[in-house]
Design a protein around this motif. Structure first.
Motif, PDB file in Angstrom:
ATOM      1  N   LEU A   1      34.624  42.782  33.781  1.00  0.00           N
ATOM      2  CA  LEU A   1      36.018  43.093  34.086  1.00  0.00           C
ATOM      3  C   LEU A   1      36.849  42.156  34.771  1.00  0.00           C
ATOM      4  CD1 LEU A   1      34.697  46.579  35.756  1.00  0.00           C
ATOM      5  CD2 LEU A   1      35.723  46.385  33.084  1.00  0.00           C
ATOM      6  N   ASP A   2      38.167  42.535  34.711  1.00  0.00           N
ATOM      7  CA  ASP A   2      39.240  41.668  35.494  1.00  0.00           C
ATOM      8  C   ASP A   2      38.822  41.681  36.890  1.00  0.00           C
ATOM      9  OD1 ASP A   2      41.478  43.371  36.384  1.00  0.00           O
ATOM     10  OD2 ASP A   2      40.867  44.172  34.491  1.00  0.00           O
ATOM     11  N   PRO A   3      39.394  40.793  37.647  1.00  0.00           N
ATOM     12  CA  PRO A   3      38.993  40.855  39.022  1.00  0.00           C
ATOM     13  C   PRO A   3      39.705  41.982  39.998  1.00  0.00           C
ATOM     14  CG  PRO A   3      39.595  38.598  38.274  1.00  0.00           C
ATOM     15  CD  PRO A   3      40.113  39.510  37.122  1.00  0.00           C
ATOM     16  N   ILE A   4      40.945  42.618  39.451  1.00  0.00           N
ATOM     17  CA  ILE A   4      41.391  43.743  40.190  1.00  0.00           C
ATOM     18  C   ILE A   4      40.633  44.907  39.760  1.00  0.00           C
ATOM     19  CG2 ILE A   4      43.514  45.577  40.058  1.00  0.00           C
ATOM     20  CD1 ILE A   4      45.164  42.857  40.118  1.00  0.00           C
ATOM     21  N   SER A   5      40.292  45.112  38.372  1.00  0.00           N
ATOM     22  CA  SER A   5      39.551  46.370  38.070  1.00  0.00           C
ATOM     23  C   SER A   5      38.274  46.211  38.830  1.00  0.00           C
ATOM     24  CB  SER A   5      39.258  46.595  36.476  1.00  0.00           C
ATOM     25  OG  SER A   5      40.424  46.461  36.059  1.00  0.00           O
ATOM     26  N   ARG A   6      37.602  44.993  38.879  1.00  0.00           N
ATOM     27  CA  ARG A   6      36.191  44.856  39.533  1.00  0.00           C
ATOM     28  C   ARG A   6      36.352  45.213  41.010  1.00  0.00           C
ATOM     29  NH1 ARG A   6      32.587  39.648  38.428  1.00  0.00           N
ATOM     30  NH2 ARG A   6      30.855  40.164  39.702  1.00  0.00           N
ATOM     31  N   GLU A   7      37.378  44.898  41.696  1.00  0.00           N
ATOM     32  CA  GLU A   7      37.474  44.941  43.078  1.00  0.00           C
ATOM     33  C   GLU A   7      37.550  46.473  43.390  1.00  0.00           C
ATOM     34  OE1 GLU A   7      38.501  43.723  47.176  1.00  0.00           O
ATOM     35  OE2 GLU A   7      38.021  42.724  45.477  1.00  0.00           O
TER      36      GLU A   7
END
Length: 322
Positions: free
Chosen positions: A167-173
């Motif tokens: 996932l992209d970093p924001i979704s992952r966070e």
């Protein structure tokens, strides 16, 4: 409790993926396994539900050998979440969640209640999502469904193999925060494999750092960071040093990624003292944020610039590993 006693996994070519390993994972613990590629962390995870059979030693679950369980009973008590989300594309979200409960012969009303309960638990309105197909969901939404599908039959243990790494970093966070919040509600034993030290530190009650099929150190995030047992642990944590910077200064980011003065300030204001994590959480809802210092707007952070900053950080870590 999950207990590994002198466990070895050796393949036909003689290569030992796991070497005489002893380990105890406590009930209700969020236990993270981390290490470089090829260290044996996924093999260790898959031996727990017998997707990979051990060569020597014994694994106990609740003081019973896993070889003494009916294999379906064993796996039904272990939800499994993969990096590849693997939802059935032709099924609705409700049908995907219902797979294991149907195998366990739950009635339709019980399945519907459980589906709605789980969707609400991860902030997805049942009426909105239950009839949708996976292709209608974002990557982050699909992975949420992957997590709650693994929880559908209320297993005692949840195995997660790098579930957020694609996932992209924001979704992952956001999903990391979601799984922590979910764990506070459900109190399962979670065994979580990752290669990301920042993720391990954020999520783990304890972290198990592996190398070449062996455990190098097990401890709390604080113990791993402050008292590494050898140079390998020290270097591994050091190479991923961004992981331990809980208070990256937003002012430094703005200086590196200062946007044009022609960009209109956002109506959403965040103080310069806020953490990067707090900024990323807001950016899941808003396109951009204005950063305030002593009553003045000193710059803007957008989703694009935040992603750029994180990507550059990952590239630096990658070069450090090379």
């Amino acid at each position: 409790m999950i207990h590994f006693e002198n466990v070895t996994k050796r393949y036909q070519d003689g290569n030992a993926a796991i070497k005489s390993l002893d380990l105890k994972i406590n009930d209700g613990e969020f236990f993270v396994i981390i290490g470089p590629s090829g260290c044996g962390k996924t093999t260790l995870l898959k031996m727990m539900n017998r997707l990979i059979e051990l060569t020597d030693g014994t694994i106990f679950v609740d003081d019973k050998k896993i070889s003494d369980y009916n294999i379906h009973e064993l796996r039904w008590n272990m939800g499994y979440v993969l990096q590849q989300i693997a939802l059935f594309p032709h099924m609705t979200i409700e049908e995907n969640i219902a797979v294991v409960p149907e195998l366990k012969k739950w009635n339709n009303e019980k399945i519907r209640q459980r589906t709605d309960e789980l969707l609400e638990m991860v902030g997805m309105t049942p009426e909105k999502y239950r009839g949708r197909k996976p292709k209608e969901l974002s990557g982050g939404e699909q992975q949420r469904i992957g997590v709650i599908r693994a929880l559908a039959s209320d297993p005692g243990i949840l195995l997660m193999d790098e579930p957020f790494s694609a996932l992209d970093p924001i979704s992952r966070e956001k999903l990391q925060d979601d799984i922590l919040e979910l764990q506070r509600k459900i109190n399962k034993t979670i065994v979580f494999v990752t290669h990301d030290m920042q993720e391990a530190i954020k999520l783990g009650d304890r972290i198990c750092l592996m190398k070449d099929g062996e455990i190098v150190q097990v401890g709390t995030p604080k113990e791993i960071i402050e008292n590494p047992v050898n140079d390998f642990v020290r270097d591994f944590v050091g190479t991923h040093s961004a992981a331990v910077k809980e208070n990256i200064c937003l002012e430094d980011i703005i200086e590196q990624l200062l946007t044009s003065h022609s960009v209109a300030p956002s109506t959403v204001i965040i103080p310069v003292t806020a953490s990067l994590r707090e900024a990323l959480m807001l950016l899941t809802e808003y396109e951009q944020l204005s950063v305030e210092k002593e009553g003045q707007i000193i710059g803007i952070i957008t989703r694009q610039t935040a992603l750029q900053y994180l990507a550059e950080g990952l590239q630096e870590v990658g070069h450090g590993n090379g």
